[in-house]
Design a protein around this motif. Structure first.
Motif, PDB file in Angstrom:
ATOM      1  N   SER A 276      -1.513   0.059  -3.862  1.00 25.26           N
ATOM      2  CA  SER A 276      -2.029  -0.309  -2.540  1.00 25.26           C
ATOM      3  C   SER A 276      -3.148   0.630  -2.109  1.00 25.26           C
ATOM      4  N   TYR A 277      -3.106   1.897  -2.547  1.00 26.43           N
ATOM      5  CA  TYR A 277      -4.198   2.841  -2.287  1.00 26.43           C
ATOM      6  C   TYR A 277      -5.496   2.336  -2.922  1.00 26.43           C
ATOM      7  N   ALA A 278      -5.406   1.886  -4.172  1.00 20.42           N
ATOM      8  CA  ALA A 278      -6.587   1.379  -4.860  1.00 20.42           C
ATOM      9  C   ALA A 278      -7.112   0.112  -4.180  1.00 20.42           C
ATOM     10  N   LEU A 279      -6.221  -0.789  -3.775  1.00 20.49           N
ATOM     11  CA  LEU A 279      -6.656  -1.998  -3.071  1.00 20.49           C
ATOM     12  C   LEU A 279      -7.317  -1.653  -1.743  1.00 20.49           C
ATOM     13  N   TYR A 280      -6.792  -0.657  -1.034  1.00 19.14           N
ATOM     14  CA  TYR A 280      -7.365  -0.230   0.249  1.00 19.14           C
ATOM     15  C   TYR A 280      -8.798   0.258   0.071  1.00 19.14           C
TER      16      TYR A 280
ATOM     17  N   ILE B 111      -6.728  16.514  -7.213  1.00 19.38           N
ATOM     18  CA  ILE B 111      -7.407  15.318  -7.740  1.00 19.38           C
ATOM     19  C   ILE B 111      -7.305  14.153  -6.763  1.00 19.38           C
ATOM     20  N   TRP B 112      -6.071  13.829  -6.337  1.00 26.99           N
ATOM     21  CA  TRP B 112      -5.882  12.642  -5.493  1.00 26.99           C
ATOM     22  C   TRP B 112      -6.446  12.838  -4.090  1.00 26.99           C
ATOM     23  N   MET B 113      -6.204  14.007  -3.501  1.00 30.74           N
ATOM     24  CA  MET B 113      -6.673  14.231  -2.136  1.00 30.74           C
ATOM     25  C   MET B 113      -8.187  14.089  -2.005  1.00 30.74           C
ATOM     26  N   PRO B 114      -8.987  14.728  -2.874  1.00 28.48           N
ATOM     27  CA  PRO B 114     -10.445  14.583  -2.725  1.00 28.48           C
ATOM     28  C   PRO B 114     -11.027  13.333  -3.384  1.00 28.48           C
TER      29      PRO B 114
ATOM     30  N   GLY C 279      -3.611   3.682   8.932  1.00 29.47           N
ATOM     31  CA  GLY C 279      -3.724   3.029   7.643  1.00 29.47           C
ATOM     32  C   GLY C 279      -4.416   3.845   6.577  1.00 29.47           C
ATOM     33  N   GLU C 280      -4.823   5.072   6.892  1.00 31.32           N
ATOM     34  CA  GLU C 280      -5.446   5.922   5.884  1.00 31.32           C
ATOM     35  C   GLU C 280      -4.377   6.663   5.083  1.00 31.32           C
ATOM     36  N   TYR C 281      -4.779   7.185   3.924  1.00 31.34           N
ATOM     37  CA  TYR C 281      -3.809   7.711   2.974  1.00 31.34           C
ATOM     38  C   TYR C 281      -3.766   9.232   2.889  1.00 31.34           C
ATOM     39  N   TRP C 282      -4.659   9.948   3.549  1.00 33.52           N
ATOM     40  CA  TRP C 282      -4.704  11.396   3.389  1.00 33.52           C
ATOM     41  C   TRP C 282      -3.426  12.064   3.878  1.00 33.52           C
TER      42      TRP C 282
ATOM     43  N   ILE D  97      -0.643  11.733   1.258  1.00 35.68           N
ATOM     44  CA  ILE D  97      -0.989  12.574   0.108  1.00 35.68           C
ATOM     45  C   ILE D  97      -0.645  14.033   0.408  1.00 35.68           C
ATOM     46  N   ALA D  98      -0.971  14.487   1.621  1.00 36.96           N
ATOM     47  CA  ALA D  98      -0.638  15.859   2.020  1.00 36.96           C
ATOM     48  C   ALA D  98       0.872  16.078   2.031  1.00 36.96           C
ATOM     49  N   PHE D  99       1.616  15.080   2.500  1.00 38.14           N
ATOM     50  CA  PHE D  99       3.078  15.186   2.525  1.00 38.14           C
ATOM     51  C   PHE D  99       3.636  15.315   1.110  1.00 38.14           C
TER      52      PHE D  99
END
Length: 419
Positions: free
Chosen positions: A252-256, A309-312, A382-385, A388-390
């Protein structure tokens, strides 16, 4: 009880465990594609926070089911447990094709799927512990690698078959593959629990009272009085808090971030491609460099993958694929290393009880991790940051627990050497 460390029967148990884990944990390792699919199809009108409870309950029951499965395994062996778990999973795949409403998915995928997967998550791994001690890391890692194979095959089947024959028949086709694999596992997985022979000088033991026999099947939380086991449990709780977030949200992150649907659904495949060597290579190395040492190294790598990697990444396709592979490798080792680390802290005949007591506590993390992430995403519009931090903070805290275990072990060795 001596461990064969190999031989025909022991190797067949590993093969049976590999097959059953490929079928049973293939669903667990491809659960993210189901989350993404039903979020955009059957349950598209609901929020991520609501849908996340289906998968939170699924994750919870996988671990919580061990509360009783482990002690029964120690007392009765794996045969009946394998048939029960396999039957539940096959019924789940058949019923999943009829699901349309929220409560349908909650009961079938969340409850029935979680309970069925719990049997396959616990019994094959505990059975390997009866045949291997010195090579337990390598044997367990090889068997656990089957879950990654299932996590590669099942998403591709769903992504390719659903547009052609529909979601219902695509899930039934996956269920058929699962049925074959689980059947092989049921035939090959066995325990090794010889009855102690009475000494000729002593009279035979009296049968245990019924109340004592029942008590022997119940889990014993007193084993957490061991600080090493308590810290290990806390560490696994924290990393499982973070583990399911990338697994269930990567698609779902990639689709977003406007990645094409075909490639977005393959993110779970990339994850499992990395997880496949991550389940057995660290297991082999752990037998050489130390089980807890390898657990620390791989969780440090997972932490770097999440925050470095994922966060940035910000939706960059190449970075997201690299993250999926690296995190899959690092986190995949937890599945194979945690059981052997727990095995270092308990006698073999009580392995199932210790292993499942740990994962009963961990089940609360599996229950709450994904819903917390869904609520964080809701609060961040709806953002993912935020999620990811959690996940990154969860891995950092778990890593500290494992470092504390190593410190305590080092102090005990040092104290013993000076006595």
């Amino acid at each position: 009880m001596a461990h064969p460390e190999g031989g025909l029967i022991a190797n067949l148990v590993v093969l049976g465990s590999f097959c059953s884990i490929t079928g049973g944990l293939g669903l667990m390792n491809s659960i993210g594609i189901y989350q993404a699919y039903i979020s955009t199809h059957q349950l598209s009108s609901l929020s991520h926070s609501q849908i996340s409870w289906i998968f939170g309950v699924y994750n919870f029951l996988i671990f919580f089911g061990g509360l009783q499965i482990g002690p029964i395994f120690d007392a009765k062996g794996p045969r009946v447990l394998m048939w029960i778990g396999s039957g539940l999973l096959v019924v789940m795949f058949i019923a999943l094709g009829f699901c349309e409403k929220y409560w349908h998915f909650f009961v079938v995928l969340g409850v029935l799927g979680g309970i069925g997967t719990s049997f396959i998550f616990i019994v094959p791994v505990a059975s390997i512990g009866h045949f291997f001690l010195r090579r337990r890391g390598a044997a367990t890692g090889l068997a656990m690698a089957g879950g990654s194979i299932g996590g590669i095959i099942f998403p591709i089947m769903l992504e390719k078959l659903a547009p052609k024959i529909g979601f219902a028949w695509a899930t039934r086709a996956i269920g058929l593959v699962t049925l074959v694999l689980l059947f092989i596992g049921c035939l090959l997985v066995r325990g090794r629990q010889p009855e102690p022979s009475p000494s000729p000088e002593s009279p035979p033991e009296k049968p245990k009272p019924k109340r004592e026999s029942i008590k022997s099947l119940l889990p014993d939380l007193n084993i957490l009085a061991n600080p090493l086991l308590a810290l290990t449990t806390a560490g696994v709780f924290l990393i499982e808090w973070g583990f399911f977030i990338p697994l269930e949200y990567i698609t779902s992150y990639a689709l977003y971030h406007s990645v094409s649907p075909d490639l977005a659904y393959l993110m779970v495949v990339f994850f499992n491609a990395g997880s496949f060597p991550g389940r057995w290579i660290p297991g082999i190395l752990a037998d050489q460099v130390g089980r807890y040492n390898m657990l620390i190294y791989t969780n440090l790598l997972a932490l770097v993958a999440v925050l470095g990697i994922w966060m940035p990444a910000q939706g960059n396709v190449a970075a997201t694929i690299v993250f999926a592979v690296v995190f899959g490798f690092a986190s995949g080792s937890n599945i194979s290393l945690v059981p052997v680390c727990v095995g270092e802290l308990c006698p073999t005949e009580a392995y199932g009880r210790y292993y499942t007591t740990v994962y009963t506590i961990v089940s609360l993390g599996a229950l709450t991790g994904v819903p917390i992430a869904g609520e964080i995403m809701h609060r961040t519009n709806g953002e993912y940051w935020g999620l990811i931090a959690f996940a990154g903070c969860s891995y950092a805290a778990g890593l500290l627990c494992f470092l504390a275990v190593k410190l305590l072990q080092w102090r005990r060795v040092r104290n013993d050497s000076t006595c």
